[in-house]
Write an enzyme that holds these catalytic residues in place. Sequence first.
Site, PDB file in Angstrom:
ATOM      1  CG  HIS A 146      -1.791   1.072   1.312  1.00 55.75           C
ATOM      2  ND1 HIS A 146      -2.644   1.602   0.413  1.00 55.75           N
ATOM      3  CD2 HIS A 146      -1.775   2.307   2.336  1.00 55.75           C
ATOM      4  CE1 HIS A 146      -3.219   2.902   1.097  1.00 55.75           C
ATOM      5  NE2 HIS A 146      -2.517   3.138   1.890  1.00 55.75           N
ATOM      6  CD  GLN A 159       7.298   1.082  -2.320  1.00 52.46           C
ATOM      7  OE1 GLN A 159       7.992   1.444  -3.452  1.00 52.46           O
ATOM      8  NE2 GLN A 159       7.887   1.848  -1.274  1.00 52.46           N
ATOM      9  CG  HIS A 196      -0.742   6.506  -0.155  1.00 47.12           C
ATOM     10  ND1 HIS A 196      -1.914   6.616  -0.780  1.00 47.12           N
ATOM     11  CD2 HIS A 196      -0.396   7.546   0.500  1.00 47.12           C
ATOM     12  CE1 HIS A 196      -2.669   7.526  -0.148  1.00 47.12           C
ATOM     13  NE2 HIS A 196      -1.635   8.127   0.767  1.00 47.12           N
TER      14      HIS A 196
END
Length: 109
Positions: free
Chosen positions: A81, A83, A85
């Site tokens: 998540h 990465q 984001h």
Amino acid sequence: MSDTMTQEQLEAVMGLIINAGNAKSDAMEAIQAAKTGDFVLAKEKLEAADQALVEAHHSQTGLLTEEASGNPMNVTLLAVHSQDHLMTSITFKDLATEVVEIYERLGNE
């Protein structure tokens, strides 16, 4: 090896999420400022987004350095998540820069 992240890894992942989120928020605020014709504020917000992305990259670099040193991190949903984001925020900031420039050109016609 543990099935969870170390405290340092967790802090780096959370740094990625927080700073990437801040960058995306700043980029959105830049678009909103440009929409109202406040291009000084829009450019300040884009600069703030850039700075937040630099901070996020510092967290990411720390994780990459650890892995290159032989201390890999278990891949968790939280790590994935973070990465995702970051990459989404980079793309959004790039697009926001273009949108601000378009608003500025339209305002100068």
